[in-house]
Write an enzyme that holds these catalytic residues in place. Sequence first.
Site, PDB file in Angstrom:
ATOM      1  N   ARG A 194       4.193 -10.325  -5.414  1.00  0.00           N
ATOM      2  CA  ARG A 194       4.916 -11.557  -5.098  1.00  0.00           C
ATOM      3  C   ARG A 194       3.971 -12.724  -4.815  1.00  0.00           C
ATOM      4  NH1 ARG A 194       8.722  -9.161  -0.528  1.00  0.00           N
ATOM      5  NH2 ARG A 194       9.165 -11.375  -0.206  1.00  0.00           N
ATOM      6  N   ASP A 247       9.986  -3.094  -0.617  1.00  0.00           N
ATOM      7  CA  ASP A 247      10.510  -3.978   0.416  1.00  0.00           C
ATOM      8  C   ASP A 247      12.013  -4.207   0.274  1.00  0.00           C
ATOM      9  OD1 ASP A 247       8.256  -4.396   1.892  1.00  0.00           O
ATOM     10  OD2 ASP A 247       7.644  -6.204   0.818  1.00  0.00           O
ATOM     11  N   ARG A 267       6.658   2.923  -0.909  1.00  0.00           N
ATOM     12  CA  ARG A 267       7.746   2.132  -0.341  1.00  0.00           C
ATOM     13  C   ARG A 267       8.032   0.925  -1.216  1.00  0.00           C
ATOM     14  NH1 ARG A 267       5.032   1.255   5.376  1.00  0.00           N
ATOM     15  NH2 ARG A 267       3.271   2.334   4.432  1.00  0.00           N
TER      16      ARG A 267
END
Lengths: 265, 265
Positions: B197, B52, B50
């Site tokens: 991040r 975001d 996946r």
Amino acid sequence: MQTWRLDLSWDGRGYLGWQRQPQGPTVQQAVEEALARVLAEPARVDASGRTDAGVHALHQVAAFRTAVVRTPRGLVGGLNHHLPRDIACLDAQVAPEGFDPRRWTRGKLYRYRVLVRRPRCPFRQGLTWHLGQALDVDAMARAAAAFPGTHDFSSFQAQGCSAEHPVRRLASARVLRHEDEVWLELEGHGFLRHQVRIMAGTLVEVGLGRQPEGWPAQVLAARDRTRAGPTLPAEGLWLVRVDCPMTPRPGHLAAGEDDPDPGDT
Amino acid sequence: MQTWRLDLSWDGRGYLGWQRQPQGPTVQQAVEEALARVLAEPARVDASGRTDAGVHALHQVAAFRTAVVRTPRGLVGGLNHHLPRDIACLDAQVAPEGFDPRRWTRGKLYRYRVLVRRPRCPFRQGLTWHLGQALDVDAMARAAAAFPGTHDFSSFQAQGCSAEHPVRRLASARVLRHEDEVWLELEGHGFLRHQVRIMAGTLVEVGLGRQPEGWPAQVLAARDRTRAGPTLPAEGLWLVRVDCPMTPRPGHLAAGEDDPDPGDT
């Protein structure tokens, strides 16, 4: 009254070029509206030259006059606050009296970007011209060697170009590979309308093997638009850099002399 | 039935990430809808992991199964015709039986892009994180040297991450200058949620001089999310490359084993 210089950059996808148009949004209009908010008075902003609808600018130089007192930092911050996100003010500084980007500019660098990989790129839609096939870059570079110098560029001039004459001095013409793109970079003092896009369209004919390397030189010599290649789409065209020093050059054009840049690119 | 491999790229600005969501548009949904048009049957497409909301992909690997017969070229052309312009199918090919991008992927390269110049850039809105000030890249690079290897990365794991355990092997961590940007590039087999991040946010603290070079190593050792820097915005994050060979590696994960990539980045 003070004269200010603005250094600007914009994504051309949402605009009908630099100059105000009744038909839709332009960069000049957006900058003037933002500046009017910052100064709290109507503003008139002039650039070193026009650009066509859809053409991008990494760098453009413009100027305005006002009696309102602002700091450079306050002006940049205020402009960027009021400007749409696809236009940026890179810098603002007080310019000498008489500063005129159109007449003081000594040179401009334009880049035409051709995306040569087959699949499209989600990040470069409207920012490159997607050809989708390989080009013979070495042949294009050799062909482009015919362009620099002072020439009658009638073959690469759009119909309806407002220039008084078709003679321009082209300082350099380079064809470069850049990752999955081919770039044509032209440097010169002034350009005829669609000149970069027609030159790029002519060199692409060579890059595709449809015309021999010597053909662009023949097209130039013919001084006939019908002999050149097609005008490539505006989306691939970038104004990369405007060389506009804050001192007038000896013998710079006075107001009313022939405009070196009557409608660009 | 045949298993197909798709190589995809997308601009994440318009999507809530890869995986289907009831709340809004996702890349998986867009690809499945385009594929359903091409195959004239419902389609289910699975990716290597996946991403975001707002995260970009220069390259992602996905797969689907169908009994409908298509050529690779026809499939690529049909998909790109039906896909929105901010998603591209780069390639399609028939994959070996059992091909599973999630389990067959050996590594991924993520890049976090920080725009450090002061003025914003009209072309990189939502594609970089705009910090607007200089970073000490050399200090960040030395600090990042603590990250590679097999570690418990709890300090860089978002709350709500679905991973069964926080141990991952990070193959490399590089900090690079790239024109007016600073890039953090992390290569590894699997990542925890927001790992890139949070690591980027931690290194930026060093780059700004707020923390010493040795601090990220201490944060890693602490295994405590509250010790690390902030989670930087998704807009700066790019999935650059997925290394997913068409042969299963010896000892690759079987279905049901721990998912190396439970929600990415």
